[in-house]
Design a protein around this motif. Structure first.
Motif, PDB file in Angstrom:
ATOM      1  N   THR A   1      21.707  35.544  52.091  1.00  0.00           N
ATOM      2  CA  THR A   1      21.308  33.963  51.725  1.00  0.00           C
ATOM      3  C   THR A   1      22.165  33.360  50.960  1.00  0.00           C
ATOM      4  O   THR A   1      22.310  34.006  49.858  1.00  0.00           O
ATOM      5  N   SER A   2      22.784  32.184  51.321  1.00  0.00           N
ATOM      6  CA  SER A   2      23.715  31.584  50.409  1.00  0.00           C
ATOM      7  C   SER A   2      24.816  32.490  49.873  1.00  0.00           C
ATOM      8  O   SER A   2      24.749  32.554  48.383  1.00  0.00           O
ATOM      9  N   PRO A   3      25.553  33.212  50.750  1.00  0.00           N
ATOM     10  CA  PRO A   3      26.679  34.072  50.031  1.00  0.00           C
ATOM     11  C   PRO A   3      27.649  33.379  49.292  1.00  0.00           C
ATOM     12  O   PRO A   3      27.966  32.314  49.363  1.00  0.00           O
ATOM     13  N   LEU A   4      28.337  34.096  48.383  1.00  0.00           N
ATOM     14  CA  LEU A   4      29.540  33.661  47.754  1.00  0.00           C
ATOM     15  C   LEU A   4      30.811  33.501  48.680  1.00  0.00           C
ATOM     16  O   LEU A   4      30.902  34.455  49.357  1.00  0.00           O
ATOM     17  N   PRO A   5      31.371  32.367  48.610  1.00  0.00           N
ATOM     18  CA  PRO A   5      32.329  32.055  49.585  1.00  0.00           C
ATOM     19  C   PRO A   5      33.564  33.026  48.964  1.00  0.00           C
ATOM     20  O   PRO A   5      33.666  33.382  48.099  1.00  0.00           O
ATOM     21  N   GLY A   6      34.577  33.068  50.125  1.00  0.00           N
ATOM     22  CA  GLY A   6      35.879  33.920  49.893  1.00  0.00           C
ATOM     23  C   GLY A   6      35.915  35.208  50.725  1.00  0.00           C
ATOM     24  O   GLY A   6      35.183  35.485  51.608  1.00  0.00           O
ATOM     25  N   ASP A   7      36.632  36.143  50.009  1.00  0.00           N
ATOM     26  CA  ASP A   7      36.716  37.591  50.434  1.00  0.00           C
ATOM     27  C   ASP A   7      35.507  38.405  50.344  1.00  0.00           C
ATOM     28  O   ASP A   7      34.822  38.524  49.178  1.00  0.00           O
ATOM     29  N   TRP A   8      35.007  39.025  51.458  1.00  0.00           N
ATOM     30  CA  TRP A   8      34.006  40.126  51.386  1.00  0.00           C
ATOM     31  C   TRP A   8      34.333  41.424  52.386  1.00  0.00           C
ATOM     32  O   TRP A   8      35.354  41.306  52.861  1.00  0.00           O
ATOM     33  N   PHE A   9      34.175  42.519  51.372  1.00  0.00           N
ATOM     34  CA  PHE A   9      34.647  43.899  51.908  1.00  0.00           C
ATOM     35  C   PHE A   9      33.288  44.720  52.216  1.00  0.00           C
ATOM     36  O   PHE A   9      32.334  44.838  51.689  1.00  0.00           O
ATOM     37  N   LEU A  10      33.559  45.400  53.333  1.00  0.00           N
ATOM     38  CA  LEU A  10      32.765  46.290  53.738  1.00  0.00           C
ATOM     39  C   LEU A  10      33.400  47.651  53.777  1.00  0.00           C
ATOM     40  O   LEU A  10      34.431  47.903  54.312  1.00  0.00           O
ATOM     41  N   ALA A  11      32.821  48.641  53.226  1.00  0.00           N
ATOM     42  CA  ALA A  11      33.155  50.011  53.319  1.00  0.00           C
ATOM     43  C   ALA A  11      32.186  50.974  53.925  1.00  0.00           C
ATOM     44  O   ALA A  11      31.011  51.070  53.537  1.00  0.00           O
TER      45      ALA A  11
ATOM     46  N   ILE B   1      39.267  48.542  34.932  1.00  0.00           N
ATOM     47  CA  ILE B   1      38.219  47.925  36.109  1.00  0.00           C
ATOM     48  C   ILE B   1      39.002  48.128  37.330  1.00  0.00           C
ATOM     49  O   ILE B   1      39.813  47.523  37.890  1.00  0.00           O
ATOM     50  N   PRO B   2      38.459  49.162  38.195  1.00  0.00           N
ATOM     51  CA  PRO B   2      38.961  49.426  39.394  1.00  0.00           C
ATOM     52  C   PRO B   2      38.703  48.345  40.541  1.00  0.00           C
ATOM     53  O   PRO B   2      37.457  47.735  40.192  1.00  0.00           O
ATOM     54  N   TYR B   3      39.503  48.019  41.301  1.00  0.00           N
ATOM     55  CA  TYR B   3      39.445  46.934  42.267  1.00  0.00           C
ATOM     56  C   TYR B   3      38.700  45.611  41.512  1.00  0.00           C
ATOM     57  O   TYR B   3      37.559  45.189  41.990  1.00  0.00           O
ATOM     58  N   PRO B   4      39.345  44.802  40.893  1.00  0.00           N
ATOM     59  CA  PRO B   4      38.861  43.868  39.983  1.00  0.00           C
ATOM     60  C   PRO B   4      38.938  42.587  41.052  1.00  0.00           C
ATOM     61  O   PRO B   4      39.733  42.444  42.208  1.00  0.00           O
ATOM     62  N   GLN B   5      38.100  41.673  40.660  1.00  0.00           N
ATOM     63  CA  GLN B   5      38.116  40.261  41.334  1.00  0.00           C
ATOM     64  C   GLN B   5      38.939  39.570  41.305  1.00  0.00           C
ATOM     65  O   GLN B   5      39.471  39.388  40.063  1.00  0.00           O
ATOM     66  N   THR B   6      39.703  38.878  42.087  1.00  0.00           N
ATOM     67  CA  THR B   6      40.905  37.932  41.960  1.00  0.00           C
ATOM     68  C   THR B   6      40.570  36.511  41.071  1.00  0.00           C
ATOM     69  O   THR B   6      39.331  36.379  40.804  1.00  0.00           O
ATOM     70  N   GLY B   7      41.382  35.885  40.545  1.00  0.00           N
ATOM     71  CA  GLY B   7      41.395  34.712  39.925  1.00  0.00           C
ATOM     72  C   GLY B   7      41.696  34.875  38.314  1.00  0.00           C
ATOM     73  O   GLY B   7      42.694  35.743  38.164  1.00  0.00           O
ATOM     74  N   SER B   8      41.247  34.239  37.489  1.00  0.00           N
ATOM     75  CA  SER B   8      41.425  34.035  36.088  1.00  0.00           C
ATOM     76  C   SER B   8      40.546  34.891  35.489  1.00  0.00           C
ATOM     77  O   SER B   8      39.390  34.689  35.406  1.00  0.00           O
ATOM     78  N   TRP B   9      41.180  35.803  34.634  1.00  0.00           N
ATOM     79  CA  TRP B   9      40.182  36.726  33.634  1.00  0.00           C
ATOM     80  C   TRP B   9      40.843  36.171  32.424  1.00  0.00           C
ATOM     81  O   TRP B   9      42.111  36.012  32.029  1.00  0.00           O
ATOM     82  N   TYR B  10      39.710  35.864  31.486  1.00  0.00           N
ATOM     83  CA  TYR B  10      40.262  35.328  30.018  1.00  0.00           C
ATOM     84  C   TYR B  10      39.879  36.368  29.123  1.00  0.00           C
ATOM     85  O   TYR B  10      38.811  36.859  29.020  1.00  0.00           O
ATOM     86  N   LEU B  11      40.539  36.801  28.390  1.00  0.00           N
ATOM     87  CA  LEU B  11      40.240  37.538  26.986  1.00  0.00           C
ATOM     88  C   LEU B  11      40.226  36.947  25.717  1.00  0.00           C
ATOM     89  O   LEU B  11      41.152  35.986  25.221  1.00  0.00           O
ATOM     90  N   SER B  12      39.020  36.926  25.133  1.00  0.00           N
ATOM     91  CA  SER B  12      38.738  36.193  23.911  1.00  0.00           C
ATOM     92  C   SER B  12      38.910  37.178  22.638  1.00  0.00           C
ATOM     93  O   SER B  12      38.052  38.012  22.893  1.00  0.00           O
ATOM     94  N   LEU B  13      39.710  37.286  21.682  1.00  0.00           N
ATOM     95  CA  LEU B  13      39.741  37.999  20.722  1.00  0.00           C
ATOM     96  C   LEU B  13      39.188  37.146  19.306  1.00  0.00           C
ATOM     97  O   LEU B  13      39.661  36.338  19.009  1.00  0.00           O
ATOM     98  N   ARG B  14      38.448  37.997  18.597  1.00  0.00           N
ATOM     99  CA  ARG B  14      37.591  37.444  17.389  1.00  0.00           C
ATOM    100  C   ARG B  14      37.618  38.615  16.414  1.00  0.00           C
ATOM    101  O   ARG B  14      37.643  39.628  16.652  1.00  0.00           O
ATOM    102  N   SER B  15      37.936  38.125  15.051  1.00  0.00           N
ATOM    103  CA  SER B  15      37.912  39.065  13.929  1.00  0.00           C
ATOM    104  C   SER B  15      36.658  38.797  13.231  1.00  0.00           C
ATOM    105  O   SER B  15      36.402  37.637  12.551  1.00  0.00           O
TER     106      SER B  15
ATOM    107  N   PRO C   1      36.911  45.274  46.981  1.00  0.00           N
ATOM    108  CA  PRO C   1      36.277  46.529  47.695  1.00  0.00           C
ATOM    109  C   PRO C   1      35.286  46.836  46.587  1.00  0.00           C
ATOM    110  O   PRO C   1      35.465  46.743  45.562  1.00  0.00           O
ATOM    111  N   SER C   2      34.213  47.597  47.250  1.00  0.00           N
ATOM    112  CA  SER C   2      33.294  48.522  46.521  1.00  0.00           C
ATOM    113  C   SER C   2      33.693  49.771  45.904  1.00  0.00           C
ATOM    114  O   SER C   2      34.698  50.183  46.490  1.00  0.00           O
ATOM    115  N   VAL C   3      33.483  49.730  44.525  1.00  0.00           N
ATOM    116  CA  VAL C   3      33.661  50.984  43.918  1.00  0.00           C
ATOM    117  C   VAL C   3      32.452  51.803  44.133  1.00  0.00           C
ATOM    118  O   VAL C   3      31.332  51.894  43.371  1.00  0.00           O
ATOM    119  N   ILE C   4      32.531  52.747  45.062  1.00  0.00           N
ATOM    120  CA  ILE C   4      31.363  53.671  45.375  1.00  0.00           C
ATOM    121  C   ILE C   4      31.664  55.010  44.534  1.00  0.00           C
ATOM    122  O   ILE C   4      32.717  55.473  44.523  1.00  0.00           O
TER     123      ILE C   4
END
Length: 764
Positions: free
Chosen positions: A109-119, A435-449, A70-73
């Motif tokens: 045009t050429s929308p991303l596939p998957g879930d779309w939300f209208l508010a 992150i309000p209303y995050p997109q689903t799937g895999s989120w990767y966190l890379s830590l570097r010093s 969903p949109s963060v409005i």
């Protein structure tokens, strides 16, 4: 290619003025893969009283679109809580073209596939408190419809295989797709042996997840030999689309070969064998979620149609940037809806070595997890730095980890990838990200010093930083604080959470105090609403003095529960509840209506006429309880019993007037000093309650309502005649039947019974 058209629609819903995200209407759609165009038809119409609302005012309607979540409005332009990332979305405002109907169109045009939300929502109103059923309310209904056109039988390219192709004179382009599995560091698309009338008159375009657009990564094969287009750090577990487009005005047939090479970052010196595609690419799964949204930057910034991107020639040998490090999984622990903790094995303290990043993955389930807030917290153990000036940087990216070959880079963005940056050091050892209303799937966190020097950041030596890592999913940000309530909402089968703020606080987490009520204002409003009920003390005293004990008990009941109901109903922190809110509200409403009922029945003076007049009191209590249980805010459920009591009083007064042959009550003083002022005060109270009361003036208008209603009872309550001590018992006639004694003083309704003589008329 062959196109297939799909049609989706949703049931019309009533729109509400925007106050918070809890007041919007949310619609959920699913766009299939290989869609080349999606058209939303946005239908809005007015209704009033079950008919077309031609007389309703035109109010603009704002519609928001977002892919993946969903949109963060923020239409009120309030402040977001600290450390909150705001994903972007598309917005569209609808205006009225007809008196009661309007239609808008939104093409992608050429929308991303998957879930779309209208508010969708209406503009914020003045907050008027309307009485339900008093008048026909204007309703604005919104119905979105989706039409998608998708390609079928798109040619699939297998990594390492060369595909012979030819483009006929009447064809302008050829579309292909290749599946990119996990641990892929580079996608290389190459056009070979291109033969045409003018050399190689082809454009090569590549895009992830959806067919390419004019602003996708592009290469002109006329200007580059060999014609190679590379995508570094591609999205894992997604389709990549390859579009080979012919230059306009080129005659004849163009023949060419196209091939795709995928570099496996776990084995950077080797490409994926052409004869053995990966299992993931052979399975070719459909995407559960989609990553779109402006904040995550799924595509490069828009360019002009004639603009091209000139990639650096790709070397055959690999470099350090193509290496990928082991990804440590997290354990998912579901506590409740949108209450999920992600635990790290052998954590939560993690070690960040100086020579390589530490990578973790957080998996959010499709649809189920996109309605909450993704929280990330990093806390540096300063004692582990051994006195070195070490800074630990964290990059949170969606669907692919960001591993840069530049060890001194502190950015989380590339040409086609955007992420969120966190950093902790000895000075600021704590960093948070929401992150309000995050997109689903895999989120990767890379830590570097990295160690800070005079020349910037450089790789550290022999220092392993220790970081406390906490990742979790929550319904709302900080549970909306003390000035908000986190509400779990539902649209069809989709759940999401949002804050509903109070006491003038606003914002996504109820942290914007620009219009907040001060503590003194909250205390004043609470005292006004509670202490205004003290006005019921005079009616109680009058009722006791006139021997209306039942009426006095009802007034005391009303005063008590109205006081504590309003003490519990306050929006701020000045709140005091002695019972559950629902119990206090029911008793307050019941006491208010019972006060009206018993006062009107007392004014009817039914006791001398109807021997069992107390039955009406019990009947009123049962009818009012039933009406309140059905609908506490319905106009006729509450007004009906009151009108019924007034009808009983009117019939009783009319009967007395006909029998006595003069108006009842007969004295002008009773009308001039009691009945007329009491009726006017009660009418003024009803008018204030029904037409003047708003959310902003509620605390003092409703307090005036308390004062006026209690004052009208003191005027309207009739006096009760006291029996004269000079009259002895009257002789009773013997015989059948019964004796009915009518007190003339009571019949006349005089205020002071001591000023007139009392004559009893007895009839059998």
């Amino acid at each position: 290619g062959l196109f297939v058209t799909d049609y989706f629609t949703r049931t019309p819903r009533k729109l509400s003025p925007f106050r918070s995200f809890a007041s919007i209407e949310l619609f959920h759609f699913h766009i299939p893969e290989d869609t080349v165009i999606a058209v939303w038809n946005l239908i809005t119409f007015k209704e009033q009283g079950g008919t077309f609302g031609d007389q309703c005012p035109d109010r603009s309607i704002t519609v928001y679109f977002r892919s993946g979540a969903p949109s963060v409005i923020n239409p009120l332009h309030t402040h977001f809580p600290r450390d909150t990332a705001v994903p972007g979305s598309f917005a569209l405002t609808l205006t009225w073209t007809l008196p009661n109907r309007t239609t808008g169109v939104f093409n992608v045009t050429s929308p991303l596939p998957g879930d779309w939300f209208l508010a969708a929502h209406l503009p914020k109103d003045e907050g008027k408190i309307s009485v339900k059923g008093l008048y026909e309310e204007c309703q604005y209904l919104f119905q979105p419809q989706l039409i998608v056109q998708r390609l079928v039988n798109i040619a699939v390219l297998y990594p390492g295989h060369v595909s012979e192709q030819s483009m006929a004179p009447h064809n302008r382009s050829c579309l292909y797709k290749v599946f990119v599995p996990s641990y892929t560091s580079r996608v290389l698309v190459e056009v070979l042996r291109c033969r045409g009338a003018e050399g190689c008159p082809l454009w090569l375009r590549v895009r992830a997840k959806a067919p390419p657009l004019h602003n996708s990564t592009t290469l002109d094969c006329r200007e580059h030999t060999p014609c190679q287009l590379a995508q570094d750090l591609p999205f894992w577990q997604h389709w990549y689309y390859v579009l080979v487009e012919k230059h306009p005005g080129v005659p004849g047939t163009v023949s060419f070969q196209v091939t795709v090479q995928l570099t496996d970052c776990s084995r950077p010196s080797l490409a994926r064998p052409p004869f053995l595609p990966s299992s993931a690419s052979m399975n070719m799964p459909h995407s559960f979620g989609s990553a779109g949204g402006l904040a995550l930057g799924d595509s490069p910034p828009p360019t002009s149609p004639n603009d091209t991107r000139h990639p650096v020639p790709i070397p055959v040998t690999s470099h350090a940037g193509e290496r990928c490090w082991p990804v440590r999984p997290t354990l998912r622990n579901e506590l409740d809806t949108f209450s999920v903790h992600f635990y790290i094995f052998f954590g939560p303290n993690v070690s960040v070595p100086p020579d390589r990043p530490a990578v973790f993955v957080i998996n959010l389930l499709p649809v189920l997890d996109s309605g909450g807030v993704l929280n990330l917290e990093l806390r540096l153990n300063v004692s582990s730095l051994c006195g070195e000036n070490v800074t630990v940087f964290g990059c949170l990216n969606h669907e692919v980890p960001l591993t840069s070959g530049d060890n001194t880079s502190v950015t989380c963005e590339t040409e086609s990838l955007a992420g969120f940056l966190l950093s902790v050091n000895a000075t600021a050892s704590l960093s948070r990200l929401r992150i309000p209303y995050p997109q689903t799937g895999s989120w990767y966190l890379s830590l570097r010093s990295l160690c800070a020097t005079e020349h910037g950041f450089e790789p550290c030596t022999n220092v392993t930083a220790e970081v406390y890592l906490r990742a979790y999913l929550s319904p709302c940000i900080n549970d909306c604080g003390i000035y908000g309530q986190c509400k779990l909402l539902r649209t069809n089968n989709y759940l999401y959470a949002a804050c509903e703020c109070k006491a003038g606080w606003n914002g996504w987490g109820c942290t914007d105090n620009a219009e907040a009520f001060s503590y003194g204002f909250q205390l004043l409003s609470t005292l006004l609403l509670c202490l205004s009920n003290v006005m019921f003390v005079p009616p109680v005293a009058i009722a006791v003095r006139s021997h209306y004990l039942l009426e006095a008990a009802v007034y005391i009941f009303t005063m008590f529960f109205s006081t504590f109901y309003h003490a519990c109903d306050q929006p701020g922190i000045v709140v005091f509840c002695i019972m559950e809110y629902d119990v206090l509200q029911f008793c307050d409403f019941l006491g208010s209506l019972m006060s009206v009922w018993v006062t009107v029945i007392a004014m009817a003076r039914l006791q001398p006429v109807v021997k069992q007049a107390s039955v009406l009191y019990l009947l009123g209590a049962m009818l009012l309880s039933m009406a309140l249980q059905m609908d506490r805010h319905g106009l006729w459920n509450l007004l009906g019993p009151s009108l019924f009591a007034l009808g009983i009083m009117a019939v009783a007064w009319t009967a007395r007037t006909i029998r006595r042959r003069h108006c009842y009550p007969p004295t002008w003083k009773r009308w001039a000093f009691y009945l007329c002022p009491g009726a006017l005060i009660a009418a003024a109270a009803v008018l204030l309650y029904a037409f003047v009361e708003t959310e902003e003036n509620y605390f003092y208008i409703h307090s005036i309502w308390h004062l006026l209603i209690a004052g009208s009872v003191g005027f309207l309550l009739p006096p009760r005649a006291k029996p004269s001590r000079r009259l002895g018992p009257l002789p009773r006639r013997k015989g059948c039947g019964y004796q009915l004694c009518v007190n003339e003083q009571e019949e006349l309704g005089l205020v002071d019974p001591a000023v007139a003589s009392i004559n009893s008329i007895c009839t059998s």
